[in-house]
Design a protein around this motif. Structure first.
Motif, short mmCIF file in Angstrom:
data_model
loop_
_atom_site.label_atom_id
_atom_site.label_comp_id
_atom_site.label_asym_id
_atom_site.label_seq_id
_atom_site.Cartn_x
_atom_site.Cartn_y
_atom_site.Cartn_z
N LYS A 185 -61.36 58.33 -32.54
CA LYS A 185 -62.74 58.32 -32.05
C LYS A 185 -63.34 56.92 -32.14
CE LYS A 185 -67.27 60.46 -32.83
NZ LYS A 185 -68.04 61.43 -33.67
N GLU A 186 -63.13 56.24 -33.27
CA GLU A 186 -63.66 54.90 -33.44
C GLU A 186 -62.96 53.90 -32.53
OE1 GLU A 186 -63.45 53.88 -37.58
OE2 GLU A 186 -65.27 55.00 -38.06
N LEU A 187 -61.66 54.11 -32.29
CA LEU A 187 -60.92 53.22 -31.40
C LEU A 187 -61.49 53.31 -29.98
CD1 LEU A 187 -58.44 51.30 -31.48
CD2 LEU A 187 -57.05 53.25 -30.76
N GLU B 80 -64.55 54.15 -29.21
CA GLU B 80 -65.88 53.52 -29.24
C GLU B 80 -65.78 52.01 -29.19
OE1 GLU B 80 -67.61 55.03 -32.81
OE2 GLU B 80 -68.07 57.02 -31.96
N GLU B 81 -64.84 51.44 -29.97
CA GLU B 81 -64.64 49.99 -29.96
C GLU B 81 -64.13 49.52 -28.60
OE1 GLU B 81 -65.40 47.68 -32.45
OE2 GLU B 81 -66.46 49.47 -33.13
N ALA B 82 -63.28 50.33 -27.97
CA ALA B 82 -62.77 50.00 -26.65
C ALA B 82 -63.90 49.96 -25.63
CB ALA B 82 -61.71 51.01 -26.22
N SER B 83 -64.81 50.92 -25.70
CA SER B 83 -65.94 50.98 -24.77
C SER B 83 -66.84 49.76 -24.92
CB SER B 83 -66.74 52.26 -25.00
OG SER B 83 -65.96 53.40 -24.73
N LYS B 84 -67.09 49.36 -26.17
CA LYS B 84 -67.93 48.19 -26.42
C LYS B 84 -67.28 46.92 -25.87
CE LYS B 84 -69.86 50.05 -30.73
NZ LYS B 84 -69.90 49.89 -32.21
N LEU B 85 -65.97 46.77 -26.14
CA LEU B 85 -65.27 45.56 -25.71
C LEU B 85 -65.16 45.49 -24.19
CD1 LEU B 85 -63.70 43.01 -26.40
CD2 LEU B 85 -61.64 44.43 -26.67
N VAL B 86 -64.85 46.61 -23.56
CA VAL B 86 -64.72 46.63 -22.10
C VAL B 86 -66.07 46.33 -21.44
CG1 VAL B 86 -64.29 48.12 -20.11
CG2 VAL B 86 -62.68 48.09 -22.02
N LYS C 53 -60.64 49.99 -41.29
CA LYS C 53 -62.05 49.73 -40.99
C LYS C 53 -62.23 49.45 -39.49
CE LYS C 53 -63.17 47.76 -45.53
NZ LYS C 53 -63.71 46.57 -46.25
N LYS C 54 -63.48 49.48 -39.05
CA LYS C 54 -63.76 49.24 -37.63
C LYS C 54 -63.30 47.86 -37.19
CE LYS C 54 -67.53 52.37 -36.44
NZ LYS C 54 -68.89 52.49 -35.86
N VAL C 55 -63.39 46.88 -38.08
CA VAL C 55 -62.98 45.53 -37.71
C VAL C 55 -61.49 45.50 -37.39
CG1 VAL C 55 -62.57 44.82 -40.12
CG2 VAL C 55 -63.08 43.09 -38.36
N ASP C 56 -60.69 46.29 -38.10
CA ASP C 56 -59.26 46.37 -37.82
C ASP C 56 -59.02 46.95 -36.43
OD1 ASP C 56 -58.44 45.55 -40.50
OD2 ASP C 56 -59.09 47.54 -41.15
N LEU C 57 -59.78 47.98 -36.09
CA LEU C 57 -59.63 48.60 -34.78
C LEU C 57 -60.09 47.66 -33.67
CD1 LEU C 57 -60.88 52.19 -35.67
CD2 LEU C 57 -58.52 51.45 -35.31
#
Length: 227
Positions: free
Chosen positions: A32-34, A36-42, A166-170
């Protein structure tokens, strides 16, 4: 007196089941967090590229609770959350580490696999076009993790984590995956190799029509020379 064999089996199943369930909860949270991080980066990449070229396709698409895609121009990255908890082969460094030796149940891992396909393979239903395993994320019941992958991914995550995920790792992982996919180009087979095709290949729109293959994602076993 030694433990009753039946009780031993019951205790083993209960302890393993509890550990596996926690590992699965952790990998689901990571998935789920991956996403979310993908959406932010894209979104960040899209905001920067559309000023220069509005036709570059960049998006994250949720397919199911266990799969999402990232479209990066001509590439399609497929993220798959597996529902089974697995263990690695005994000869892996992770399984031979003191961390696992101290508590063998730490060997049970949830997994997320990331595959790289050509986006056109899905758009034009080219069923025989290949995809490549680009990376995989493994997480245990204590939220410690392992990342396996080629090139940049493998270099950044050389060994199992000493701390929980952690989120930073993802964020680092998703950035490396997108970067690696974007850096690798299509390479078509040599002309003599595609000179002849069958009607079946023509009808199925296979790679034999010159679509090419992504390079740079071959795992070590694919580079072995066959006799």
């Amino acid at each position: 007196m030694s433990q009753n064999p039946t009780e031993h089996i019951v205790d083993l199943l209960l302890s393993k089941s509890s550990i596996k369930q926690q590992a699965y909860r952790n990998i689901c949270a990571a998935f789920k967090e991956l996403k979310e991080e993908a959406s932010k980066l894209v979104k960040d990449i899209r905001d920067k590229t559309k000023k220069r070229d509005k036709d570059i396709q960049l998006k994250v698409e949720s397919i199911s609770d266990h799969e999402f895609h990232i479209r990066i121009a001509g590439d399609l990255l497929v993220f798959v959350l597996h529902t089974n908890i697995i263990t690695l082969p005994k000869d892996y460094d992770y399984n031979k580490s003191s961390y696992v030796a101290d508590q063998p149940l730490r060997k049970y891992l949830g997994q997320i696999n990331v595959y790289n396909f050509m986006a056109d393979s899905f758009e034009f239903n080219r069923l025989n076009d290949p995809g490549y395993l680009l990376a995989r994320l493994l997480v245990n019941s204590e939220n410690h993790f392992i990342v396996e992958g080629d090139r940049q991914v493998g270099f950044m995550f050389k060994s199992a984590s000493a701390k929980p995920l952690k989120k930073v790792d993802l964020n680092v992982l998703i950035t490396l995956i997108i970067s690696q996919a974007a850096e690798n180009d299509l390479v078509v087979p040599p002309f003599p190799n595609i000179r002849g095709i069958t009607v079946k290949e023509k009808l199925e729109k296979t790679q034999s029509l010159g679509a090419g293959n992504k390079i740079g994602f071959q795992m070590s076993y694919q580079n072995e020379t066959k006799p």
